[in-house]
Write an enzyme that holds these catalytic residues in place. Structure first.
Site, PDB file in Angstrom:
ATOM      1  CG  HIS A   1      33.928 -38.133   8.474  1.00  0.00           C
ATOM      2  ND1 HIS A   1      33.493 -38.694   7.514  1.00  0.00           N
ATOM      3  CD2 HIS A   1      33.815 -38.856   9.855  1.00  0.00           C
ATOM      4  CE1 HIS A   1      33.224 -40.208   8.179  1.00  0.00           C
ATOM      5  NE2 HIS A   1      33.571 -40.031   9.399  1.00  0.00           N
TER       6      HIS A   1
ATOM      7  CG  ASN B   1      31.413 -44.217   7.603  1.00  0.00           C
ATOM      8  OD1 ASN B   1      31.444 -43.133   7.333  1.00  0.00           O
ATOM      9  ND2 ASN B   1      31.665 -44.749   8.603  1.00  0.00           N
TER      10      ASN B   1
ATOM     11  CG  HIS C   1      22.526 -34.579  16.167  1.00  0.00           C
ATOM     12  ND1 HIS C   1      23.472 -35.860  16.613  1.00  0.00           N
ATOM     13  CD2 HIS C   1      21.959 -34.009  16.980  1.00  0.00           C
ATOM     14  CE1 HIS C   1      22.962 -35.699  18.108  1.00  0.00           C
ATOM     15  NE2 HIS C   1      22.200 -34.714  18.165  1.00  0.00           N
TER      16      HIS C   1
HETATM   17 FE1  HDD Z   1      30.938 -39.938  13.211  1.00  0.00          FE
HETATM   18  C1  HDD Z   1      31.273 -36.857  11.618  1.00  0.00           C
HETATM   19  C2  HDD Z   1      29.772 -41.279  10.186  1.00  0.00           C
HETATM   20  C3  HDD Z   1      31.175 -43.166  14.555  1.00  0.00           C
HETATM   21  C4  HDD Z   1      31.493 -38.589  16.169  1.00  0.00           C
HETATM   22  N1  HDD Z   1      30.686 -39.195  11.274  1.00  0.00           N
HETATM   23  C5  HDD Z   1      30.982 -38.072  11.070  1.00  0.00           C
HETATM   24  C6  HDD Z   1      30.600 -37.760   9.456  1.00  0.00           C
HETATM   25  C7  HDD Z   1      30.161 -39.067   9.034  1.00  0.00           C
HETATM   26  C8  HDD Z   1      30.220 -39.929  10.296  1.00  0.00           C
HETATM   27  C9  HDD Z   1      29.888 -39.515   7.512  1.00  0.00           C
HETATM   28  C10 HDD Z   1      30.778 -36.468   8.722  1.00  0.00           C
HETATM   29  C11 HDD Z   1      29.355 -35.810   8.789  1.00  0.00           C
HETATM   30  C12 HDD Z   1      29.683 -34.555   7.831  1.00  0.00           C
HETATM   31  O1  HDD Z   1      29.788 -34.944   6.486  1.00  0.00           O
HETATM   32  O2  HDD Z   1      29.573 -33.586   8.060  1.00  0.00           O
HETATM   33  N2  HDD Z   1      30.583 -41.800  12.383  1.00  0.00           N
HETATM   34  C13 HDD Z   1      29.943 -42.214  11.287  1.00  0.00           C
HETATM   35  C14 HDD Z   1      29.732 -43.623  11.103  1.00  0.00           C
HETATM   36  C15 HDD Z   1      30.041 -43.918  12.457  1.00  0.00           C
HETATM   37  C16 HDD Z   1      30.620 -43.035  13.261  1.00  0.00           C
HETATM   38  C17 HDD Z   1      29.153 -44.348   9.877  1.00  0.00           C
HETATM   39  C18 HDD Z   1      29.951 -45.557  13.064  1.00  0.00           C
HETATM   40  C19 HDD Z   1      28.839 -46.269  12.480  1.00  0.00           C
HETATM   41  N3  HDD Z   1      31.231 -40.713  15.035  1.00  0.00           N
HETATM   42  C20 HDD Z   1      31.205 -42.079  15.469  1.00  0.00           C
HETATM   43  C21 HDD Z   1      31.409 -42.221  16.757  1.00  0.00           C
HETATM   44  C22 HDD Z   1      31.830 -40.997  17.097  1.00  0.00           C
HETATM   45  C23 HDD Z   1      31.395 -40.074  16.328  1.00  0.00           C
HETATM   46  C24 HDD Z   1      31.309 -43.637  17.662  1.00  0.00           C
HETATM   47  C25 HDD Z   1      31.719 -40.454  18.676  1.00  0.00           C
HETATM   48  C26 HDD Z   1      31.535 -41.094  19.709  1.00  0.00           C
HETATM   49  N4  HDD Z   1      31.349 -38.182  13.697  1.00  0.00           N
HETATM   50  C27 HDD Z   1      31.553 -37.829  15.082  1.00  0.00           C
HETATM   51  C28 HDD Z   1      31.844 -36.304  15.394  1.00  0.00           C
HETATM   52  C29 HDD Z   1      31.735 -35.783  13.854  1.00  0.00           C
HETATM   53  C30 HDD Z   1      31.638 -37.090  12.961  1.00  0.00           C
HETATM   54  C31 HDD Z   1      33.092 -35.903  16.033  1.00  0.00           C
HETATM   55  C32 HDD Z   1      32.975 -34.873  13.472  1.00  0.00           C
HETATM   56  C33 HDD Z   1      32.478 -33.661  12.585  1.00  0.00           C
HETATM   57  C34 HDD Z   1      30.799 -34.044  13.043  1.00  0.00           C
HETATM   58  O3  HDD Z   1      30.709 -34.982  13.685  1.00  0.00           O
HETATM   59  O4  HDD Z   1      29.852 -33.071  12.403  1.00  0.00           O
HETATM   60  O5  HDD Z   1      30.921 -36.085  16.076  1.00  0.00           O
END
Ligand code: HDD
Length: 699
Positions: A72, A145, A336
């Protein structure tokens, strides 16, 4: 109704700075007289170390970058507010923002998933829809999402999934695309991805605008009432402008013509006062019904069909202010899933449980330490008082000797709160410590087929074409074949059509196909038929009928439609017989039909003659027509439609003809009938003329 939504801006105002009226200084506030030459020994001599201004300036620049989000990374955000319609959810939750009716400040960040920060907006991808509610009970983040399901069931697989979809390690190719071997290798070996991959190959992955896409919390969460009773909940955002998509050929072209297409659209609409709006809806499931479904509520690869549990509207979200500084706000915002307020809680969804670890962890490195919650955009409006101290970037000056609980020397403060506290939902848990997937998670095809069955014919065509495109880019033939095998468990016809397209053998049909449908899954079947928020290109040159044009623009603007006048050269367009000169908004060659929802060619024989001889103009109309967009012309403008290969029936008198999304009349000037504009607006409300044959796309 209290308007609480200024509270966040009042807080942010204390951090906002404006260079207007200031003079240049160092970081220490010392006024600077000269910043174009470094301090040196002689005018051709070496630069001196004592030049503290030059060193400070360069050093700060050297450290301007922070790590981009691991997923993202590419996003755009805005402020706004959320307000609950009424207090009807108070039976289920103590979360005040869902029941009080007050305007709660929010920041929403939309994003693509796979691409880097500078990648194009219109790639085939899932879109993030993350909302931070600055409530009086603390910050609540709904990190969702634009698709209601996910690729995997357990967060431990997330690093594998992301490694597979990101550019391949040897050469970092391809950027922001799933159309490559490693992604499909992952998909083909992981049947749990099947449902989400169908969504990814559907039009949902190509939103026309962030303003025109749904959002989903994805997981099953819990609402918790004052007695601690839980109710399962799924969150839905429904856009007021309807759910609409681009077509794939457009997406690829826009990625070159305007890589900021979705970002710009969000920005421009807010600047223009056309505030994007969504309705929040919830699906509620009694805890007693936890096992009443043919899937597991804890499985994030499944949705609850709306026909089974209706989406109940509970409030509205409006985005009404752009950020002042992209980095400070959109880049530094930290979401978060574990930012909860009293009245909302998790479930044991193993994907969600992993997320609850991952987000805090990633912010620590991305934002450089444990104090990122103090950054202006992340600060709650609720009072914060912890015993956490020090760390990089500490902004607070904590007074007092005590920073521990329980203390007597500091008067016992901060004290344990009496009311309004967060209490984890009490849930009985038992079981062996095992590394295993529940059998209730093992059906991977039922809902994938439900989705496929629910698509309209044109949506199916798009899905087949998307699979052919993506797998067509996969070099490993065995990966193509394995993916087709998977699709065969969803639908034999789908598998056969994809197989033909990518040169692999179609497998024999398997047993167990069902005929269930969920009409709410079809984007084309969803409500939202309004022209509001759309953008129309009007092609004109000197001699155009500015009287007719002005009348049409007025009618369109009254319906919330933006009309941009595109001319072969900048500068005002000279009017035809009567009327006044008309300013041109854009030069034709700098724009393209893919950046608009419809095209209009006005009357004015000299104007038409110029446009007929202009390759950009002819191509513009041809392309819009082939992308099944509304195309309209009046008076002599109809000739350009003919030259552009429009095959629909065209008007040969003043009666307005609206055939196949093509609106024409020979009338012009003051005689141009209101029905012409009305028919154009109706065609825009329909988004595309899907029945129009387009065998020869691209244009
Ligand atoms: Fe995630 C970012 C949505 C599964 C780990 N995620 C991130 C963002 C969105 C989502 C919208 C961007 C937030 C922003 O605009 O700053 N992610 C989802 C959805 C998931 C999902 C809807 C499943 C239902 N994500 C998911 C899993 C993991 C992560 C299973 C790790 C085990 N996601 C992350 C992250 C991020 C992230 C690595 C990257 C940057 C951040 O968090 O701040 O922690």
């Amino acid at each position: 109704m209290t308007d609480h939504h200024d509270a966040k801006h009042e807080q942010l105002d204390r951090s906002r700075t404006d260079p207007e009226g200031t003079v240049l200084t160092t970081q220490q506030g010392v006024r600077v007289a000269h910043t174009d030459d470094s301090l040196r020994a002689g005018d051709r001599g070496p630069t001196l170390l004592e030049d503290f201004h030059a060193r400070e300036k360069i050093t700060h620049f050297d450290h301007e970058r922070i790590p981009e989000r691991v997923v993202h990374a590419r996003g755009a955000g805005a402020y706004g507010y959320f307000e609950a319609y009424d207090d009807s959810l108070s039976r289920y939750t103590t979360a005040e923002f869902l029941t009080s009716g007050e305007r709660i400040p929010v920041f929403v960040r939309f994003s693509t998933v796979a691409g880097s920060r500078g990648s194009a907006d219109t790639v085939r991808d899932v879109r993030g829809f993350a909302t931070k509610f600055y409530t009086r009970q603390g910050n609540y983040d709904l990190v969702g999402n634009n698709m209601p399901v996910f690729f995997i069931q357990d967060g431990v697989k997330f690093p594998d999934f992301v490694h597979a979809v990101k550019p391949e390690p040897p050469n970092e190719i391809p950027q922001a695309q799933s159309a490559h071997d490693t992604f499909w290798d992952f998909v083909a070996t992981q049947p749990e991805t099947t449902h989400m991959v169908l969504w990814l190959m559907s039009d949902r992955a190509l939103p026309r605008s962030y303003r025109m896409m749904q959002g989903f919390g994805v997981h099953t969460f819990r609402l918790v009432d004052a007695e601690g009773r839980g109710t399962f909940v799924k969150f839905h955002w429904t856009p007021v402008l309807g759910t609409h998509s681009l077509v794939w050929d457009e997406c690829q072209k826009i990625a070159g013509k305007d890589p900021d297409f979705n970002r710009r659209d969000l920005w421009d609409s807010i600047e223009a006062g056309q505030f994007p709006e969504w309705e929040l809806g919830v699906q509620l499931v009694d805890e007693a019904d936890e096992h009443a479904f043919d899937f597991d509520l804890l499985d994030a690869t499944k949705l609850i069909p709306e026909e089974r549990v209706p989406v109940r509207p509970v409030g509205r979200l409006v985005l009404d202010r752009n950020p002042d500084n992209f980095f400070a706000e959109t880049e530094q915002i930290a979401f978060h899933t574990a930012n909860l307020v009293p009245g909302i809680d998790f479930t044991n969804d193993p994907l969600l449980q992993a997320r609850n670890f991952s987000y805090l962890d990633t912010q620590l490195i991305r934002l450089g330490g444990p104090n990122f919650a103090q950054l202006p955009v992340n600060r709650p409006i609720a009072e914060v008082s912890t015993n956490q101290r020090d760390g990089h970037g500490q902004q607070e000056i904590h007074k007092g000797r005590t920073s521990y609980f329980r203390n007597t020397l500091g008067g016992g403060c901060p004290a344990i709160a009496e009311g309004g506290t967060f209490r984890h939902h009490t849930e009985a848990v038992s079981g062996h410590k095992i590394r295993a997937r529940s059998a209730s998670f093992l059906d991977h095809y039922r809902q994938a087929r439900l989705f496929w069955n629910s698509m309209s014919p044109v949506e199916r065509e798009h899905i087949v074409a998307a699979f052919r495109f993506e797998l067509g880019k996969v070099t490993a033939k065995e990966v193509r074949a394995r993916t087709v095998e998977r699709l065969n468990h969803v639908d034999h016809e789908l598998a056969a059509q994809v197989a033909t397209g990518v040169g692999v053998e179609a497998p024999a049909a398997v047993a167990g196909y069902h005929d269930d449908r969920s009409p709410a899954l079809s984007q084309l079947g969803r409500p939202g038929g309004s022209p509001r928020g759309r953008k129309v290109a009007l092609l004109a040159a000197d001699g155009a009928d500015t009287v007719g044009i002005r009348g049409l623009i007025e009618q369109a603007e009254a319906a919330g439609v933006t009309v941009e006048v595109l001319a072969p050269t900048d500068g005002p367009i000279a009017p035809g017989a009567d009327g006044a000169p008309l300013p041109a908004d854009r030069q034709l060659s700098t724009m393209a039909s893919v950046l608009y929802d419809a095209v209009v060619v006005p009357c004015g024989p000299p104007s038409t003659e110029t446009l007929l001889a202009d390759g950009y103009a002819v191509h513009f109309v041809t392309e819009a027509y082939k992308h099944q967009k509304p195309v309209a012309a009046f008076g002599s403008g109809v000739d350009l439609l003919r030259r552009a290969g429009v095959t629909a029936e065209l008007a040969d008198d003043v009666t307005v003809r609206a055939d196949d999304g093509v609106v024409t009349t020979t009338a012009a000037g003051a005689e141009l009938p209101g029905e012409f504009g009305t028919a154009l607006l109706a065609a825009l409300a329909g988004h595309r003329a899907w029945a129009r044959a387009t065998t020869a796309v691209p244009a």
